[in-house]
Scaffold this motif. Sequence first.
Motif, PDB file in Angstrom:
ATOM      1  N   GLU A  61       5.711 -55.296   3.353  1.00 18.65           N
ATOM      2  CA  GLU A  61       5.853 -55.935   2.232  1.00 18.65           C
ATOM      3  C   GLU A  61       6.584 -56.152   1.391  1.00 18.65           C
ATOM      4  O   GLU A  61       7.331 -55.443   1.580  1.00 18.65           O
ATOM      5  CB  GLU A  61       4.291 -55.220   1.305  1.00 18.65           C
ATOM      6  CG  GLU A  61       3.107 -55.347   1.777  1.00 18.65           C
ATOM      7  CD  GLU A  61       2.288 -56.666   2.778  1.00 18.65           C
ATOM      8  OE1 GLU A  61       2.578 -57.670   1.474  1.00 18.65           O
ATOM      9  OE2 GLU A  61       2.113 -56.661   3.658  1.00 18.65           O
ATOM     10  N   PRO A  62       7.388 -57.391   0.522  1.00 19.70           N
ATOM     11  CA  PRO A  62       7.977 -57.786   0.106  1.00 19.70           C
ATOM     12  C   PRO A  62       8.260 -56.442  -0.752  1.00 19.70           C
ATOM     13  O   PRO A  62       7.361 -56.002  -2.226  1.00 19.70           O
ATOM     14  CB  PRO A  62       7.693 -58.784  -1.693  1.00 19.70           C
ATOM     15  CG  PRO A  62       6.501 -59.002  -0.512  1.00 19.70           C
ATOM     16  CD  PRO A  62       5.738 -58.407  -0.075  1.00 19.70           C
ATOM     17  N   PRO A  63       9.203 -55.870  -1.330  1.00 23.15           N
ATOM     18  CA  PRO A  63       9.477 -54.594  -2.027  1.00 23.15           C
ATOM     19  C   PRO A  63       9.503 -54.850  -3.623  1.00 23.15           C
ATOM     20  O   PRO A  63      10.019 -56.216  -3.909  1.00 23.15           O
ATOM     21  CB  PRO A  63      10.295 -53.892  -1.681  1.00 23.15           C
ATOM     22  CG  PRO A  63      11.456 -54.921  -1.050  1.00 23.15           C
ATOM     23  CD  PRO A  63      10.634 -55.948  -0.169  1.00 23.15           C
ATOM     24  N   ARG A 100      12.408 -48.431   1.400  1.00 25.65           N
ATOM     25  CA  ARG A 100      11.418 -46.824   2.321  1.00 25.65           C
ATOM     26  C   ARG A 100      10.163 -46.828   2.027  1.00 25.65           C
ATOM     27  O   ARG A 100       9.113 -46.455   2.604  1.00 25.65           O
ATOM     28  CB  ARG A 100      12.577 -45.955   1.757  1.00 25.65           C
ATOM     29  CG  ARG A 100      13.810 -46.218   1.885  1.00 25.65           C
ATOM     30  CD  ARG A 100      14.663 -44.971   2.625  1.00 25.65           C
ATOM     31  NE  ARG A 100      15.283 -43.840   1.608  1.00 25.65           N
ATOM     32  CZ  ARG A 100      15.969 -43.089   1.753  1.00 25.65           C
ATOM     33  NH1 ARG A 100      16.589 -43.188   2.483  1.00 25.65           N
ATOM     34  NH2 ARG A 100      16.569 -42.628   0.294  1.00 25.65           N
ATOM     35  N   ASN A 101       9.430 -46.905   0.441  1.00 28.57           N
ATOM     36  CA  ASN A 101       8.528 -46.393   0.346  1.00 28.57           C
ATOM     37  C   ASN A 101       6.852 -47.466   1.014  1.00 28.57           C
ATOM     38  O   ASN A 101       6.539 -47.117   1.890  1.00 28.57           O
ATOM     39  CB  ASN A 101       7.582 -46.888  -0.917  1.00 28.57           C
ATOM     40  CG  ASN A 101       8.445 -45.545  -1.475  1.00 28.57           C
ATOM     41  OD1 ASN A 101       8.959 -44.828  -1.496  1.00 28.57           O
ATOM     42  ND2 ASN A 101       8.277 -45.618  -3.630  1.00 28.57           N
ATOM     43  N   GLU A 102       7.866 -49.193   1.136  1.00 24.79           N
ATOM     44  CA  GLU A 102       6.890 -50.294   1.849  1.00 24.79           C
ATOM     45  C   GLU A 102       7.374 -50.248   3.237  1.00 24.79           C
ATOM     46  O   GLU A 102       6.532 -49.794   4.001  1.00 24.79           O
ATOM     47  CB  GLU A 102       7.792 -51.719   1.791  1.00 24.79           C
ATOM     48  CG  GLU A 102       7.631 -51.998   0.007  1.00 24.79           C
ATOM     49  CD  GLU A 102       6.080 -51.466  -0.285  1.00 24.79           C
ATOM     50  OE1 GLU A 102       5.182 -52.613   0.754  1.00 24.79           O
ATOM     51  OE2 GLU A 102       6.079 -51.969  -1.403  1.00 24.79           O
ATOM     52  N   GLU A 162      23.969 -45.436  -1.630  1.00 22.57           N
ATOM     53  CA  GLU A 162      23.775 -46.285  -1.308  1.00 22.57           C
ATOM     54  C   GLU A 162      22.583 -46.098  -0.370  1.00 22.57           C
ATOM     55  O   GLU A 162      23.070 -46.003   0.908  1.00 22.57           O
ATOM     56  CB  GLU A 162      24.239 -47.909  -0.895  1.00 22.57           C
ATOM     57  CG  GLU A 162      23.662 -48.821  -0.579  1.00 22.57           C
ATOM     58  CD  GLU A 162      22.162 -49.271  -2.059  1.00 22.57           C
ATOM     59  OE1 GLU A 162      22.490 -49.421  -2.467  1.00 22.57           O
ATOM     60  OE2 GLU A 162      20.897 -48.918  -0.908  1.00 22.57           O
ATOM     61  N   ALA A 163      21.771 -45.598  -0.803  1.00 22.82           N
ATOM     62  CA  ALA A 163      20.600 -44.594   0.834  1.00 22.82           C
ATOM     63  C   ALA A 163      19.662 -46.664   1.579  1.00 22.82           C
ATOM     64  O   ALA A 163      18.685 -45.781   2.039  1.00 22.82           O
ATOM     65  CB  ALA A 163      19.487 -43.943   0.472  1.00 22.82           C
ATOM     66  N   THR A 164      19.187 -46.872   0.889  1.00 22.43           N
ATOM     67  CA  THR A 164      18.538 -48.370   1.486  1.00 22.43           C
ATOM     68  C   THR A 164      17.900 -48.146   3.496  1.00 22.43           C
ATOM     69  O   THR A 164      17.207 -48.231   3.716  1.00 22.43           O
ATOM     70  CB  THR A 164      18.687 -49.928   0.852  1.00 22.43           C
ATOM     71  OG1 THR A 164      18.969 -49.333  -0.178  1.00 22.43           O
ATOM     72  CG2 THR A 164      17.754 -50.574   1.271  1.00 22.43           C
ATOM     73  N   LEU A 165      19.814 -48.326   3.428  1.00 25.69           N
ATOM     74  CA  LEU A 165      19.890 -47.840   5.336  1.00 25.69           C
ATOM     75  C   LEU A 165      19.912 -46.847   5.903  1.00 25.69           C
ATOM     76  O   LEU A 165      20.191 -46.869   6.578  1.00 25.69           O
ATOM     77  CB  LEU A 165      20.860 -48.918   5.362  1.00 25.69           C
ATOM     78  CG  LEU A 165      20.792 -50.288   5.369  1.00 25.69           C
ATOM     79  CD1 LEU A 165      22.177 -51.241   5.222  1.00 25.69           C
ATOM     80  CD2 LEU A 165      19.860 -51.096   5.436  1.00 25.69           C
ATOM     81  N   ASP A 195       9.454 -39.224   5.315  1.00 17.51           N
ATOM     82  CA  ASP A 195       8.127 -39.571   5.332  1.00 17.51           C
ATOM     83  C   ASP A 195       8.352 -40.645   6.610  1.00 17.51           C
ATOM     84  O   ASP A 195       7.398 -40.845   7.125  1.00 17.51           O
ATOM     85  CB  ASP A 195       7.994 -39.479   4.095  1.00 17.51           C
ATOM     86  CG  ASP A 195       8.958 -40.973   3.327  1.00 17.51           C
ATOM     87  OD1 ASP A 195       9.958 -41.038   3.700  1.00 17.51           O
ATOM     88  OD2 ASP A 195       8.455 -40.800   2.363  1.00 17.51           O
ATOM     89  N   GLU A 196       8.821 -41.700   6.579  1.00 20.69           N
ATOM     90  CA  GLU A 196       9.496 -42.215   7.462  1.00 20.69           C
ATOM     91  C   GLU A 196       9.782 -41.393   9.148  1.00 20.69           C
ATOM     92  O   GLU A 196       8.721 -41.918  10.056  1.00 20.69           O
ATOM     93  CB  GLU A 196      10.491 -43.020   7.616  1.00 20.69           C
ATOM     94  CG  GLU A 196      10.654 -44.173   6.457  1.00 20.69           C
ATOM     95  CD  GLU A 196      11.427 -44.834   6.091  1.00 20.69           C
ATOM     96  OE1 GLU A 196      12.129 -45.889   6.687  1.00 20.69           O
ATOM     97  OE2 GLU A 196      13.222 -44.449   5.247  1.00 20.69           O
ATOM     98  N   ILE A 197      10.491 -40.628   9.142  1.00 24.20           N
ATOM     99  CA  ILE A 197      10.379 -39.896  10.330  1.00 24.20           C
ATOM    100  C   ILE A 197       9.560 -39.200  11.012  1.00 24.20           C
ATOM    101  O   ILE A 197       8.698 -39.651  12.136  1.00 24.20           O
ATOM    102  CB  ILE A 197      11.453 -38.533  10.255  1.00 24.20           C
ATOM    103  CG1 ILE A 197      12.717 -39.080   9.462  1.00 24.20           C
ATOM    104  CG2 ILE A 197      11.684 -37.602  11.299  1.00 24.20           C
ATOM    105  CD1 ILE A 197      13.483 -40.046  10.927  1.00 24.20           C
ATOM    106  N   GLU A 198       8.922 -38.161   9.756  1.00 23.30           N
ATOM    107  CA  GLU A 198       7.196 -37.577  10.284  1.00 23.30           C
ATOM    108  C   GLU A 198       6.383 -38.960  10.270  1.00 23.30           C
ATOM    109  O   GLU A 198       5.492 -38.938  11.352  1.00 23.30           O
ATOM    110  CB  GLU A 198       6.953 -36.698   8.410  1.00 23.30           C
ATOM    111  CG  GLU A 198       7.632 -35.992   9.023  1.00 23.30           C
ATOM    112  CD  GLU A 198       7.439 -34.633   7.688  1.00 23.30           C
ATOM    113  OE1 GLU A 198       6.259 -35.107   7.347  1.00 23.30           O
ATOM    114  OE2 GLU A 198       7.710 -34.183   7.149  1.00 23.30           O
ATOM    115  N   GLU A 199       6.058 -40.277   9.903  1.00 19.03           N
ATOM    116  CA  GLU A 199       4.960 -40.655  10.385  1.00 19.03           C
ATOM    117  C   GLU A 199       5.330 -41.312  11.644  1.00 19.03           C
ATOM    118  O   GLU A 199       4.293 -41.590  12.489  1.00 19.03           O
ATOM    119  CB  GLU A 199       5.112 -42.128   9.414  1.00 19.03           C
ATOM    120  CG  GLU A 199       4.345 -41.680   8.008  1.00 19.03           C
ATOM    121  CD  GLU A 199       2.978 -41.627   7.640  1.00 19.03           C
ATOM    122  OE1 GLU A 199       2.388 -41.931   9.211  1.00 19.03           O
ATOM    123  OE2 GLU A 199       3.041 -40.227   7.220  1.00 19.03           O
ATOM    124  N   ALA A 200       6.458 -41.634  12.044  1.00 24.82           N
ATOM    125  CA  ALA A 200       6.870 -42.148  13.133  1.00 24.82           C
ATOM    126  C   ALA A 200       6.611 -41.135  14.453  1.00 24.82           C
ATOM    127  O   ALA A 200       5.741 -41.487  15.307  1.00 24.82           O
ATOM    128  CB  ALA A 200       8.502 -42.455  13.323  1.00 24.82           C
TER     129      ALA A 200
END
Lengths: 502, 295
Positions: free
Chosen positions: A265-267, A277-279, A446-449, A454-459
């Motif tokens: 969704e649009p951040p 990263r939340n999105e 700059e951490a966006t990329l 939590d992304e790792i864990e969800e995956a």
Amino acid sequence: MGNPFVEGRVLSPPSTILVIFGASGDLTGRKLVPGCYNLFKDGYLPESFSIVGVSRTPLSDEAFREKLKDGVTKYSRSGIDEEWWKQFSSRIFYQPLDATKEADFIALRERLQRIGGDTIPNYLYYLAVSPSLFGEIAGKLKGADLIETPGGVRETRLIVEKPFGYDLETAQNLASSLYQSAKEEQLYRIDHYLGKETVQNILVFRFANGLFEPIWNRKYVDHIQISVAEDIGVENRGDYFDKAGIVRDFVQNHVFQMLSLLCIEPPNSLSDAEGIRNEKVKVLKSIKRLTPGLVQKHIVRAQYGKGLIKGLDVPAYRDEKGVAKDSTTETYIAMSLEIDNWRWSGVPIFLRVGKRLSKRISEISVHFKQAPLSLFRGRQVESLEQNVLRIQVQPKEGISLRVNSKPPGPRMRVEPVEMDFSYHSSFGIASPEAYERLLLDAMRGEATLFTRQDEIEEAWKILEPVFDSFEELPLYFYEAGSWGPKEAAELLKPYGVRWARL
Amino acid sequence: MKEALDKLASIEGQESWVLPTRNVIGFGSEEEVFDALISVRPIRFIKVSEGAELSYSVVERCHKIGTEVICSEYVTIIGPWHKVSLSVRALLFPGKKTWGITLDKNITGGFFDEIAPLCDTLIFDSELTKDVPAGAVIDLNWMRLAPIREELRYLTDMAISHDKNSKIIGVKVYDSAPSSWLMAGWICNKLKVEPESGKKVANGVSVKSKEFTLDLVESNDTRILLEFKGKDAKIGQLTVGEGLITLEYSHEARKRVYLKRSRKELCLEYDAFGAPTGSYNESVKLGREILEYAS
């Protein structure tokens, strides 16, 4: 008070010493140092920038520089220029270090202080070593006061390379071992796919064009495909790959990262790393979990046999160095998934990833619903092709849109044509290497990329039921140099679609 | 004109021709800057200047970068400004953005009246002139000051980490550069200070608003002093010298390297990154207000 002088994005990074652990390894010579060389040449690095290579092998600064020069000559996208190399290499140093010895870390600290002189540069540690060493190295760095609290006089950050665990539990353990010495905001988990221009362009393309965002949903999108094909085998990583397999090696990281960017969704803002990263996490959380009973219907698992690539005979996976003769590790996976949220519910998403396929290509394709044919009845038009937006990630980066058009001539016919955007013809210059952008971003904080824990864990959570059912899933075989097993095509049949031609 | 168009058409007809990524209209003698821009990506570069008679020339300039060859079209047009302007219109590659670059002290006259309106972005350098042209402008001086702005942030961070209630109540900008007014304007803008009164003082100007003073002093050295009020009164100092920026606050001190960037490097940086972020227009307005108190 808050700092009144805070401005937007900082372009040039502050003084930095990049400390590479695993400096004698392949990644340093192929990617990291050639990447830094190009950044230096293009003027993106701060004046006081140095590289300190660290590994067990005893080497002098000079010998280390000579070794790196070969890598820059071979792998730098702009080649090597003697004058530039001379300037750049004077900033490269080498420090032998045994990761188990505290005294070696004290020696490293003293060396870094000498290199920094009377400046106080930030320290950026690149752990190009086995993840089993991450915790120990971070702990020793902390013990030698080489990791500082964020927001202090000196910023200290750690870049870590995948694999981020073998499953959910090991990923959590790995994070815990790092958290003992560093905070999450100091950890930069690198996924080089996110450094690719086309992948970064996904967000710009979606949100900077009024044309696409209104149709980027279940009402207009028929289905999405993500394909990552490699023509190489496991090369010298047979031992590692045989334990990991393609799902752990590619799907859990690169593919899910691309998918989450494509579907977010649009951040709030594209310069808000946490917002983006939340999105992304929300997308991963919305992926419908496959129950063990459904895995067979949604997944095709396969391994390559012998075959022909670029005219050369290549061995079967089981004959590769480091691979067990009776290995059941998958080198190919095809999956269908669904994102169960308001925007994407009911839109099938097909992923396929494989080694030793016909060619090296990574592509995302968004297939839009067909226009009604009624207008063309009575003409020589039997069907209309779907409009397809293809985002080519590698080897050529670009975006194309397939539209239907009338070919010249007296008859009313319809043929699909491609509207192409390629980086080279539009911007006239080659895209920088993914590592260049990512290294620069890490220096800037700059951490966006970079991927958050939590992304790792969800995956991993998405894949847990898949791994649990692996033993019950048939392992198919495909000929090296083909497009994978025929069963992968069967996976798409119930949806009335086919794999995109790559 | 016809010859110029024919020559461009012949360049476009070559198999290796790559679409220009933008039009760039250059004015002035900064050949090093122009060459740098031409060498990083294919552009249609049109160098304009005033002359009695209209004349054209078109050449193709290619540079090898690694394994790639970047070719740009370099057009020179000399003539009366209005005729130059009409000729430029015909040569701009359609559908591409147009930059105008003028690195000249004189920013009034023919170029601004006739050529600037054709440009989407105008690049100039306020180090050379205090006049800021209207329209979408990129000031290289603003980009040049970026490292100093960034270091002032670090200096203030030091004060805040020492005392969270620290507040800046005074600023002294010592500088010999003609651009110090822009720095002073930026500081006022970021501190949300509108000068309420001001006076000319020896070697400079002093402006005041409620509980705040800013002095802009002409000096041989470049320094910025920040006066903090909190638990204790503290002074933070940023000094630029010999390529280094030195920060001093209380007992903490550190140095960071100041990137002395040339116009060429700044133009290339703009080319790569696009417009720098920040509050340029407000800073110019406040900087000019400060200067007015000096006159």
